[in-house]
Scaffold this motif. Structure first.
Motif, PDB file in Angstrom:
ATOM      1  N   UNK A 110       0.860  -1.182   0.000  1.00 51.77           N
ATOM      2  CA  UNK A 110       0.000   0.000   0.000  1.00 51.77           C
ATOM      3  C   UNK A 110       0.901   1.238   0.000  1.00 51.77           C
ATOM      4  N   UNK A 111       0.383   2.395  -0.443  1.00 47.32           N
ATOM      5  CA  UNK A 111       1.233   3.589  -0.501  1.00 47.32           C
ATOM      6  C   UNK A 111       1.945   3.848   0.833  1.00 47.32           C
ATOM      7  N   UNK A 112       3.252   4.027   0.745  1.00 47.76           N
ATOM      8  CA  UNK A 112       4.109   4.254   1.933  1.00 47.76           C
ATOM      9  C   UNK A 112       4.146   3.092   2.918  1.00 47.76           C
ATOM     10  N   UNK A 113       3.690   1.912   2.471  1.00 49.57           N
ATOM     11  CA  UNK A 113       3.782   0.720   3.321  1.00 49.57           C
ATOM     12  C   UNK A 113       4.360  -0.438   2.515  1.00 49.57           C
ATOM     13  N   UNK A 114       5.466  -0.167   1.830  1.00 45.70           N
ATOM     14  CA  UNK A 114       6.068  -1.172   0.959  1.00 45.70           C
ATOM     15  C   UNK A 114       6.640  -2.347   1.729  1.00 45.70           C
ATOM     16  N   UNK A 115       6.610  -3.528   1.091  1.00 45.82           N
ATOM     17  CA  UNK A 115       7.203  -4.728   1.685  1.00 45.82           C
ATOM     18  C   UNK A 115       8.487  -5.134   0.965  1.00 45.82           C
ATOM     19  N   UNK A 116       8.772  -4.478  -0.168  1.00 44.68           N
ATOM     20  CA  UNK A 116      10.044  -4.706  -0.862  1.00 44.68           C
ATOM     21  C   UNK A 116       9.965  -5.614  -2.082  1.00 44.68           C
ATOM     22  N   UNK A 117       8.977  -6.520  -2.117  1.00 50.51           N
ATOM     23  CA  UNK A 117       8.864  -7.458  -3.251  1.00 50.51           C
ATOM     24  C   UNK A 117       7.946  -6.839  -4.318  1.00 50.51           C
ATOM     25  N   UNK A 118       8.458  -6.667  -5.548  1.00 47.87           N
ATOM     26  CA  UNK A 118       7.590  -6.083  -6.577  1.00 47.87           C
ATOM     27  C   UNK A 118       6.633  -7.111  -7.185  1.00 47.87           C
ATOM     28  N   UNK A 119       5.339  -6.760  -7.193  1.00 44.69           N
ATOM     29  CA  UNK A 119       4.298  -7.577  -7.834  1.00 44.69           C
ATOM     30  C   UNK A 119       3.870  -6.894  -9.135  1.00 44.69           C
ATOM     31  N   UNK A 120       3.551  -7.721 -10.122  1.00 44.10           N
ATOM     32  CA  UNK A 120       3.178  -7.221 -11.448  1.00 44.10           C
ATOM     33  C   UNK A 120       1.842  -7.820 -11.879  1.00 44.10           C
TER      34      UNK A 120
END
Lengths: 224, 224
Positions: free
Chosen positions: B83-93
């Motif tokens: 979520x915006x400003x709550x990144x977990x680091x793994x990019x999903x596409x």
């Protein structure tokens, strides 16, 4: 009479504000180099591809990384294909072999260069993956440009024109001029899949549109 | 007395203009999603890498193209890592196999994902290739996320939160959720070459900085 003077004062004040806003916008446009050439009609695929390359000043150059098990390795690089609004279509790079991309490309020339319409600022509210927000991948061979050639002199001029900072980059860092020798063109600029463009069509000399607009002049309608 | 009233009128008018400017800036910030979290100290390489992934909403995904002689093929894609400003680091596409990138990645999982600080807008006058204008390449394996998993549900939520347009993309186009399983991290955010970051350090849960600023609020000082 006094009331008329009040109205006049307010009118002059409003006019001064609008004038000041436009002037600041104009100065900003110059400072940021946002003299954006108008986007071609998406039906004109060749013009759109050339416009994407001419208007962007950075993209992602992908090479094969033997250090990472032959993985495709994308790297952010600056580039230029010509003087501002006078692009020739071939992207030139100014890279050091201290960076893996140049080393990879020298070992295995297979590479691609990718740019998006999104950073140009003309996609509006469209998502960067929306097919009408154009994207271009040029695939081909990564080539060192002979420093004593006329081409190197041209490439240096057009790189430094768009990236003045490069002139001051450390001499000892082994910066060299490279280019992508284009073999395949992948362009999405509308629904219905990639547009068929040949390299010959892409590289054919074209009279680029002369009309330009200052993005900031449009943007100044809404205070960003 | 009349002159005092004039001054008051002009003051009220100025105040109204400033208020209107700020309000337009606020609305614009919301519309464009430019709620930009402050850039971490470049010395904190892990925070910088996570910030680059959290603040960007598109990048270039590179795969191996068997159709193009095994060339590395970079493609512009949207992504989300939370979520915006709550990144977990793994990019999903969210990709369709009508596009070559998903097809390539299914055939050969070796891939990388590249983002730049430049489009975030915090590089100022620095060139996109300047090492202090941060750039990140995550290299690893391209993976299909099982649609019936909890992970798929999470990924869909965070993709659609950052890319609301995706919800309406054609059901018949075979869009699926993919991710990059990260194996190597290449970050340049200062002079002196890439920063050594392990995948474990990158993925370790972190309390992200809470301080945010509206880029538009800063930008509104000059009419862009």
């Amino acid at each position: 009479m006094k009331s008329e003077m009040d109205k006049l004062r307010v009118s002059v004040f409003c006019f001064a504000l609008v004038f000041l806003g436009s002037w600041i916008g104009f100065v900003e446009a110059g400072r940021r180099g946002h003299l954006v050439q108008q986007k071609p009609d998406p039906k004109d695929a060749v013009a759109t591809a050339r416009w994407l390359v001419s208007q962007n000043n950075w993209g992602v150059l992908s090479t094969i990384s033997s250090e990472l098990g032959g993985a495709p390795f994308g790297n952010v690089v600056s580039f230029s294909d010509g003087l501002p609004n006078k692009g020739h279509g071939v992207p030139y790079f100014y890279l050091t072999t201290l960076d893996p991309t140049a080393r990879n490309g020298i070992r295995d020339a297979r590479s691609s260069f990718t740019v998006s319409e999104f950073p140009i600022g003309t996609c509006g509210k469209k998502d960067p993956e929306n097919p009408t927000c154009a994207k271009l991948t040029l695939t081909g061979k990564f080539k060192l440009v002979d420093i004593n050639s006329k081409e190197a002199s041209f490439a240096k001029d057009v790189l430094f024109a768009k990236h003045p900072e490069m002139k001051g980059w450390p001499k000892g860092h082994d910066f060299k001029i490279f280019k992508l020798e284009i073999e395949d063109i992948f362009l999405i600029d509308w629904f219905g899949g990639p547009k068929p463009i040949t390299v010959a069509q892409y590289l054919r000399p074209r009279i680029m549109r002369a009309s330009v607009f200052y993005r900031s002049q449009l943007a100044s309608l809404s205070v960003l």
